[in-house]
Design a protein around this motif. Sequence first.
Motif, mmCIF file in Angstrom:
data_model
loop_
_atom_site.group_PDB
_atom_site.id
_atom_site.type_symbol
_atom_site.label_atom_id
_atom_site.label_comp_id
_atom_site.label_asym_id
_atom_site.label_seq_id
_atom_site.Cartn_x
_atom_site.Cartn_y
_atom_site.Cartn_z
ATOM 1 N N LEU A 1 1.136 -1.040 0.034
ATOM 2 C CA LEU A 1 0.142 -0.103 -0.012
ATOM 3 C C LEU A 1 0.504 1.043 0.081
ATOM 4 O O LEU A 1 1.972 1.112 0.822
ATOM 5 N N THR B 1 -3.381 0.491 -8.923
ATOM 6 C CA THR B 1 -3.890 -0.131 -8.247
ATOM 7 C C THR B 1 -4.375 -1.324 -8.784
ATOM 8 O O THR B 1 -5.141 -1.134 -9.742
ATOM 9 N N GLN C 1 -0.120 -7.797 -4.828
ATOM 10 C CA GLN C 1 -1.183 -6.378 -5.244
ATOM 11 C C GLN C 1 -0.717 -5.198 -4.575
ATOM 12 O O GLN C 1 0.062 -4.983 -3.697
ATOM 13 N N THR D 1 -1.699 -1.702 -4.520
ATOM 14 C CA THR D 1 -2.820 -0.557 -3.870
ATOM 15 C C THR D 1 -1.977 1.171 -3.964
ATOM 16 O O THR D 1 -1.352 1.364 -2.854
ATOM 17 N N SER E 1 -3.337 4.438 -2.888
ATOM 18 C CA SER E 1 -4.543 5.489 -2.218
ATOM 19 C C SER E 1 -4.234 5.860 -0.533
ATOM 20 O O SER E 1 -3.571 5.979 0.081
#
Length: 119
Positions: free
Chosen positions: A11, A90, A114, A116, A118
Motif C-alpha cells: 500500500l 492499483t 497486490q 494499492t 490510496s
Amino acid sequence: QVQLVESGGGLVQPGGSLRLSCAASKSEGFIGAMGWYRQAPGKERELVATMTSRSITNYADSVKGRFTISRENAKNTVYLQMNSLKPEDTAVYYCNARVLVYPRDYDYWGQGTQVTVSS
C-alpha cells in the motif's frame, strides 16, 4: 519448468514509489523476454512493461516516464521501479517470463502481488 517469485507490492499513497522484484528459477531453456502485467478488478490483464534479454524495453503509454523496468540476466531477475504512483495503478501485478525450450517458447506467470495506491 520455471518458477517465478514476486515481491515488493503493498500500500502506498498517491505520488509514492514502490519497487517490484521477480526472480525466475528454471531447470532448462533460455529466458528471453521478462516483464510485468497487471489486472485491476473488473478489467482484463494488461501489459505494463517488458524487457528482452538484450535490454529492449516496451512500456504501456500509461506508465511511460513513471515506471522503469530493469533486469539482471545473471540472476534471472526483473525489477519494476514505480514512481509517481496514481490510484489508477492499483492492481495485481504479475511477472511474466518467456522461456525458449527449443523449438518453441513457453509463457510462465508469477502468483501476482497486490499494489494499492490510496490515501
